[in-house]
Structure formats: structure tokens, C-alpha cells
Design an enzyme around this catalytic site. Structure first.
Site, PDB file in Angstrom:
ATOM      1  N   ASN A  67       0.947 -36.314   8.097  1.00  0.00           N
ATOM      2  CA  ASN A  67       1.036 -34.970   8.652  1.00  0.00           C
ATOM      3  C   ASN A  67       0.044 -34.711   9.777  1.00  0.00           C
ATOM      4  O   ASN A  67       0.185 -33.762  10.518  1.00  0.00           O
ATOM      5  CB  ASN A  67       0.830 -33.943   7.536  1.00  0.00           C
ATOM      6  CG  ASN A  67      -0.478 -34.157   6.799  1.00  0.00           C
ATOM      7  OD1 ASN A  67      -0.893 -35.290   6.559  1.00  0.00           O
ATOM      8  ND2 ASN A  67      -1.139 -33.082   6.450  1.00  0.00           N
TER       9      ASN A  67
ATOM     10  N   THR B   1      12.263 -18.757 -13.832  1.00  0.00           N
ATOM     11  CA  THR B   1      13.542 -18.308 -13.290  1.00  0.00           C
ATOM     12  C   THR B   1      13.746 -18.883 -11.887  1.00  0.00           C
ATOM     13  O   THR B   1      12.856 -18.817 -11.044  1.00  0.00           O
ATOM     14  CB  THR B   1      13.580 -16.770 -13.252  1.00  0.00           C
ATOM     15  OG1 THR B   1      13.400 -16.302 -14.577  1.00  0.00           O
ATOM     16  CG2 THR B   1      14.905 -16.278 -12.704  1.00  0.00           C
TER      17      THR B   1
ATOM     18  N   CYS C 279      -3.912 -27.404   6.397  1.00  0.00           N
ATOM     19  CA  CYS C 279      -4.588 -27.410   5.107  1.00  0.00           C
ATOM     20  C   CYS C 279      -6.060 -27.746   5.237  1.00  0.00           C
ATOM     21  O   CYS C 279      -6.886 -27.267   4.501  1.00  0.00           O
ATOM     22  CB  CYS C 279      -3.932 -28.404   4.158  1.00  0.00           C
ATOM     23  SG  CYS C 279      -2.240 -27.997   3.855  1.00  0.00           S
TER      24      CYS C 279
END
Lengths: 401, 380
Positions: free
Chosen positions: B149, B236, B323
Site C-alpha cells: 500500500n 446483523t 494509517c
């Protein structure tokens, strides 16, 4: 050099004498349906074999699709070469090279249908074997147990070369043995029963009994998904959904509990038989497996089968459950079948159904109510869907994807 | 605005956002509910899964939806390490992995696992021989990203997969977050067991991603609960996110022929022109690097300051990865490649999307050249 065609060998069809043309036509149709995602291919069907001309499509993907088609005994990716020794040498060498890894052995299997060809079989062996030995250092000949078997077929119009022989699904082309109705419950067994029957060339239409609100939309979805899987074999399949709530409720009221299962099965069979008549099918297929549940004992079958003399095909009758599960996994129906939704058989199941019902008794119990009109009503209100495999289903949500 | 920070995140396709909004507001049922609304939501989820699977050339049952790349990486690594710890407790990773891979491994180390970092060459590429040499009897997992990355180096995934096919007990995880739409994943051919992708890196929405788990490979779940996603990922399901992801993936792969061609042209232009700038070194290797990432250092220029200078002109790029840039640490990847500390400290990353063009590239080249000249004057 790339493979430019796939050679399909028919297997059993070749023994079918005067019906052969019909069988080949059916197979050609199956191949065309299965290879619809590859628009550039061409299919050439001949008396003894079929060719799929690849025309630049992905050979491995095509082979993957062909391997599932019933009626194909084996297939080989192949190249066509003109009857020119130099061209043939080059093709033979590049084919073997593309498969060869160090230390492997090879042999040549010539087949000379065109007897006018300049080289005889030992001449072919000698010429091309020598060329390969001279150009791939380290390769050895092993005529008994070769790693690479280069087949060279000399036909009147050209030479075909291939190295791999891939096993097909066997069986007979779908539709070549007529049509039958499959009772499709949503369990593990019935799709497998349908699959086996299709393998012998039978076209099937499925019948499902639906009892809302006792069974949910999801159980219907499940059956539709199973039908989609089976539809992959023939391109499409009819699914008849029978409204069964009223009949099940009436059975519950009218028939002693331990006989309700037997009666339910008898009515399902009668309804399926009525639909079969309308659809002009010749048999009924069930997933019955001897002794698996109360309705599948010989006594039960004797009592249930009495309602019709249409042939009932039970391809799984003598199989072990584990073997059935294995096939269900292979044909991708297992994961759908084990979805935990009630179907019409599980919801009204009596606590202790008769495993040895008496035919006379069940007839006696049924005689107190006019079930015939209920059965006619169910047949009339049956909904018929045409199911296509998932890839071809146009979606209600299309714009979202 | 010129947005050259597409490895941090991409602008979502309008069509993906539309799908997300429509599914969220009209098909809001819980896929586990018994009623019709639930059935509808479940159908949408199934269709999203089927579409993602077919675009990645795998089976629908091999796609597990997650909240994104970080979760997928955590699930792949911790989930397999925990389940297979009795087979062995040795894990291998490259020294240039994303923090979610590295961090997962470091956490496992505290629990008694042994980890081996693979070095890279000066292009930032892992050597297959090093993978082979690191394998021990008790190795259970190898994790190597497909595209780095920070510098964009493509890793030898095919070769590592070939090597690992001789070790049936070792799982192979590939973080493909930066690879989708840029290099072919070839999950089947490369013998990959586990692979992570993240929707917001290809114009989908944040909070959605998936983990490919090859048929037959087993993992322990990280999240316990209602047993969604075949018990591997409870919670969910984010149906709207999954549908938007399926759409973004379809559009990305559909646009990839033209998109990749344009992307490569833009990257080549940037590479050629930027390398002429005084004091500028390109860190991204010329060969075997992804078409969308270009990493470079400018001697004597503090990266953060230039980033802000460019921002004033409406140009967005980043120092290293999003990051690690907040931590203000030099890039791990560049250090692993042997780039000297001062150059690693002044590193920039341009990352492209299919929509970026040569005009934008020209403007960025000029802005970087001017900015660097000015800053050098002020700072020296």
C-alpha cells in the site's frame, strides 16, 4: 500452439442404433445451453463425435461446463492440423512440450482411419516419436504407462492431435428418455433423485406442496433455489406449486392421527398424478429411501402406491443416507436443502405415524369425506413457474447491482 | 480539486451510493427475519454475494462479508491461528504488511505464537526463497499482501502459492485490499486460502469488505453472536453496504480495461517528469509495481509541509499510508527496502484512480516542483 477445439465422445449413445440421431440432437442442445456464456464457440455434431470449436474462448472454462453434461463419456482438447508432415511435427512437439515436466514419459497412439495417408501407424510412431525425442532432452518413451499419451488421429479431412482424456458425466442426454414428474420437498433426497433420473436422459418437471401459513415464503424460496440448481442441467425446468393447506387441515380433522401421514402421501401422489396427466409425463419420481422414515417402509409404499398405477421411480431406494449426502454435496444442492425451514411434511407430522399402515384401513378412513373435490381444486389452483438457472434469471433488483 | 490519494480511500461511485440509499430505506429488513421483508433482504444479500464471487471467480459460499480490510485481515489471521494452534504456533508475514496484519500477528505473539518477518529486497519485494527458508515444522500460516500500500510493489503471490502447495498444513493469506481492479487476483490459480478486500478502495462505501475463505478452510470466528455468515461473522448483515460493494466491484472490473490503460499512462508521465526534479528519488520500482501507486522522496523537504502547501492548491496526496501518516513515523516499507532514514522521512505517495488524467498529472508535477523549490529556500 493452442487448442482450437474440444473433442466430445458420446459413450452410450453410440450403441443406440437407429435412435442415434435423436440422441445426438438432444446432446447438441444440452451442449448449446451449457455453453451459452461463450458466444463465439461453434458446435459440430457428427455421427461418432462432436466438436466444439473454441474460437478464442477460454478452453478450461468450456471444459468445466462440458464435464457436467449428461451423455458425454469423455472429452479431449485437441488441435486440427493439415496433412503436412512438418506442420504435424511442430504441433505434436508443442503439445507434448506444453504438458511435459522433467522426468516424464510419453507414448504416441496413432489411429489411421484414412488409409490413404502416407504413413502407416508404425510410421507415425517413428516419425513423430523421433521428433519429440530429438527435441525434448530427457524425455523417455513408455508404452505401458506413459505420463503423456499423444493421440494422433488421421481422418479423411484432417489430422487431430490431443493429449488429455477428461472423463465426462456419462449417462444419456437430457430429454432423450421422455418426461417425468419429480416430487420436490426441499429435503436432501428429492433433488438427488431428480439428478439421477436426469442422468438417464429423463426431462423432469418438479411438483412442490406449499401450505401457507404453516410453511413460510422461505421454504418456497428454498425449493425454487433447488429447482434452479437442477435447471442448470437442461437450461430450464417447470416447477408446479400446489396449494396444500386446506387438504392438510381437512386431513387433520378427518383422519386418525396415526394414519394422517399415509393419507397425506396418498393425496400428494394423486395430485402429482393429475398434474402428470396434464403435462403428458410418463412417470413420477420420489426421493423415497427404504426404511428412512415411516412413509418409506415397504408397508407404507404399498398403501400409498395404491392410488395410481403410473410408474413410480425411486432412484434412491436402496442407497445409504451418507452416499445420498455425498451426491447432494457434489451437485451443490446440499447447502440449500439443509436450510432450516419447515416444509409441509414436517409441520403436520404426527407424533407416532404408522410404520405398517393397512391399505384397507386407510381407504376406510378416507371414505368419510369428499376429498376428491379438494384434490381437483388443488390441481386447478396449482401455480406453474418456469425456473431458469441463477445466471439467466432476470432480477427484480437489477438496477441495484 | 485533484484527488491523488486513492489508496487511502476512493470517492464512492454515485451509483454505489444510490444503491446503498435505496436498499437502506426500502429494503431495510433483517435477513434473518422470517417474514417477507427479511426474505427480500436475504435475497439481496445472496445476490450481492453471488456477484462478488463471480467477479472474483470463486464460489458464493467462499465470500464472507465483513466491515472492511482491517476486519478481514484480523479474522483471517487470528481466526485461523486460534483454530489451528494445535497443529503449530508459527506464523510468517512480510515486513511490509498493513498494520492490521502486523498488529494481529503481534497480538498473537503475546499469546505464545512465534512469528517470522520476511525481509524484502530494495524494491520492497519478498523473495520466495526466504519464504521457503522460514517454513518450520510448526508453521500454520503465511501472510503476504498482493500489492504493497505504500510503494505499490507487486508481491510474487503466484510463486509463493506454488511453493505452499507442497505444504498442505500451511494456510496462505493474501491481503488484496490494494490489488482489486489493479492487478488480477487469480485466487484459485495462486492457491490462496484466505484473501481480504475492502469496498472503499474501489469506489464502494466504508464499513464494507469481504474475506475469501477457500472451500474446506476452517476458521474460528472473532465475533460471537447470532451466527450470521455461516457462523464466521456474527452481527446483523450490512445488506446495503454489501449491495453497494457488489455494484462498485462490477463497475470497477467493467471499467478496468480502459481505466488501467489510462492509469498506466498517467503513472508513466508522473514517473518520468517527477524524476527530473532536483533531489527527488522515486521509491516505487519500475517493474512489477501496481499501476496506481507512485512513491517518491524529496531530499531536504519536510513531507508534511509540502502536503499542506499542495492542499492549498486543491491537490490531495499523502505522505505514506493514511494509517501510518498520523503517527509521523517513517514508512516501514521504505525502511524494509533499505531507503535511508532521511529519505524515508520525506516520502510522498501518489495513488491514482481510473478517473485521474494526464492534465491533472501535469498540474501536480508543476506544483510539486515549485513547492519543493520554495520550501528548500525557506528551510535551508
Amino acid at each position: 500452439m493452442n487448442y482450437d477445439r474440444i473433442l466430445i465422445r458420446y459413450g452410450e449413445i453410440s450403441t443406440k442404433g437407429r435412435n442415434r440421431k435423436k440422441f445426438v440432437d438432444k446432446l447438441r442442445k444440452s451442449v448449446r445451453i451449457a455453453l451459452a456464456p461463450f458466444p463465439k464457440i461453434k458446435i459440430r455434431a457428427e455421427r461418432d463425435r462432436m466438436y466444439v470449436l473454441v474460437n478464442g474462448e477460454n478452453v478450461q472454462e468450456i471444459i468445466k461446463s462440458l464435464k457436467n453434461i449428461f451423455g458425454i463419456q469423455s472429452l479431449s482438447p485437441a488441435i486440427r492440423v493439415e496433412k503436412d508432415i512438418e506442420q504435424m511435427k511442430e504441433a505434436a512437439l508443442s503439445l507434448v512440450k506444453s504438458l511435459y515436466t522433467e522426468g516424464q514419459t510419453f507414448k504416441i497412439s496413432p489411429k489411421r482411419s484414412d488409409k490413404s495417408f502416407g504413413l502407416d501407424t508404425s510410421g507415425i510412431n517413428h516419425t513423430f516419436g523421433g521428433h519429440i525425442l530429438g527435441n525434448i532432452p530427457g524425455i523417455k518413451v513408455d508404452v505401458k504407462n506413459p505420463d503423456i499419451n499423444l493421440k494422433i488421429e488421421v481422418l479423411a479431412e484432417a489430422i487431430y492431435m490431443s493429449c488429455e482424456n477428461i472423463l465426462g458425466a456419462g449417462g444419456l442426454p437430457v430429454g432423450s428418455s421422455g418426461k417425468a414428474m419429480l416430487m420436490l420437498s426441499g429435503g436432501i433426497d428429492s433433488p438427488v433423485a431428480g439428478y439421477f433420473t436426469m442422468k438417464r436422459g429423463v426431462e423432469i418437471e418438479a411438483v412442490h406442496f406449499f401450505s401457507p401459513p404453516y410453511t413460510s415464503e422461505r421454504s418456497k424460496e428454498k425449493v425454487i433455489d433447488l429447482a434452479k440448481k437442477l435447471a442448470e442441467i437442461f437450461g430450464s425446468m417447470k416447477l408446479h406449486i400446489v396449494p396444500f393447506t386446506t387438504i392438510q387441515q381437512t386431513i387433520k380433522e378427518q383422519i386418525p392421527e396415526n394414519y394422517s401421514m399415509t393419507t397425506t402421501r396418498r393425496f400428494m401422489l394423486r395430485i402429482t398424478d393429475e398434474i402428470r396427466k396434464k403435462q403428458e409425463a410418463l412417470a413420477i419420481i420420489t426421493g423415497d429411501n427404504l426404511g428412512q422414515v415411516a412413509s418409506q417402509t415397504l408397508e407404507s409404499m404399498y398403501a400409498i402406491n395404491e392410488v395410481t398405477n403410473t410408474p413410480i421411480l425411486r432412484p434412491l431406494l436402496t442407497m445409504d443416507k451418507n452416499d445420498i449426502i455425498k451426491i447432494a454435496k457434489e451437485i451443490d444442492t446440499y447447502d440449500i436443502s439443509i436450510r432450516p425451514f419447515e416444509d409441509c411434511c414436517t409441520i403436520f407430522v404426527p407424533s407416532s405415524p404408522k410404520t405398517k399402515p393397512k391399505r384397507e384401513k386407510v381407504m376406510h378412513y378416507e371414505s368419510f369425506h369428499d376429498f376428491d373435490s379438494l384434490i381437483q381444486e388443488a390441481v386447478q389452483n396449482t401455480e406453474t413457474l418456469t425456473i431458469r438457472p441463477d445466471s439467466k434469471q432476470s432480477s427484480e433488483f437489477e438496477d441495484l447491482f | 480539486m485533484i484527488y491523488f490519494d486513492n489508496s487511502a480511500t476512493t470517492k464512492p461511485y454515485k451509483e454505489a451510493v444510490d444503491s446503498f440509499v435505496k436498499v437502506s430505506s426500502e429494503f431495510f429488513g433483517n435477513p434473518s427475519s422470517l417474514h417477507g421483508l427479511g426474505v427480500q433482504a436475504e435475497k439481496l444479500l445472496t445476490q450481492a454475494r453471488t456477484q462478488v464471487a463471480s467477479l472474483l471467480a470463486v464460489k458464493p459460499t467462499e465470500i464472507y462479508f465483513t466491515s472492511g480490510g482491517t476486519e478481514s485481515n484480523n479474522l483471517a489471521i487470528k481466526g485461523s491461528a486460534i483454530l489451528h494452534k494445535n497443529k503449530g504456533k508459527h506464523l510468517i508475514l512480510s515486513s511490509i504488511e498493513h498494520p492490521s496484519v502486523r498488529g494481529s500477528m503481534e497480538q498473537l505473539k503475546k499469546l505464545g505464537f512465534e512469528i517470522t518477518y520476511l525481509p524484502t529486497d530494495h524494491h520492497g519485494r519478498v523473495k520466495v526463497e526466504d519464504v521457503k527458508a522460514s517454513i518450520q515444522k510448526n508453521t500454520i500460516l503465511v501472510s503476504v499482501m498482493q500489492v504493497n500500500n505504500e510503494v505499490g510493489t507487486i508481491q510474487p503471490i503466484k510463486e509463493i502459492g506454488e511453493l505452499l502447495s507442497q505444504y498442505p498444513n500451511i494456510l496462505f493469506h493474501v491481503d488484496a485490499v490494494q490489488a482489486v481492479g489493479k492487478v488480477p487476483l487469480n485466487l484459485m490459480e495462486n492457491r490462496v486460502d484466505l484473501s481480504s478486500i475492502s469496498a472503499h478502495k474501489f469506489h464502494g462505501l466504508k464499513g464494507t469488505g469481504s474475506l475469501f475463505i477457500r472451500e474446506g478452510v476452517r476458521l474460528d470466528p472473532l465475533l460471537s453472536g447470532g451466527n450470521q455468515e455461516w457462523k464466521i461473522r456474527s452481527g446483523t448483515e450490512n445488506v446495503a453496504g454489501a449491495v453497494a460493494m457488489a455494484k462498485a466491484l462490477r463497475m470497477t472490473i467493467g471499467n478496468s480495461d480502459l481505466g488501467l490503460e489510462r492509469m498506466s499512462r498517467v503513472k508513466t508521465l508522473l514517473r518520468e517528469e517527477l524524476s527530473r526534479i532536483d533531489g527527488l528519488t522515486i521509491n516505487t520500482p519500475l517493474e512489477n509495481s501496481a499501476p496506481h501507486i507512485l512513491n517518491f522522496s524529496i531530499r531536504g523537504v519536510k513531507a508534511e509541509v509540502l502536503i499542506h502547501t499542495l492542499e492549498q492548491k486543491g491537490i490531495y496526496l499523502s505522505t505514506t499510508s493514511a494509517c501510518s501518516s498520523k503517527k509521523q513515523l517513517p514508512s516501514q516499507t521504505l525502511l524494509a527496502m533499505g531507503v535511508p532514514d532521511d529519505l524515508a522521512d520525506s516520502a510522498f505517495r501518489i495513488s491514482l484512480s481510473y478517473d485521474n488524467n494526464e492534465d491533472e498529472a501535469q498540474k501536480v508535477i508543476v506544483a510539486i516542483e515549485e513547492g519543493a523549490k520554495q520550501l528548500r529556500k525557506v528551510m535551508n
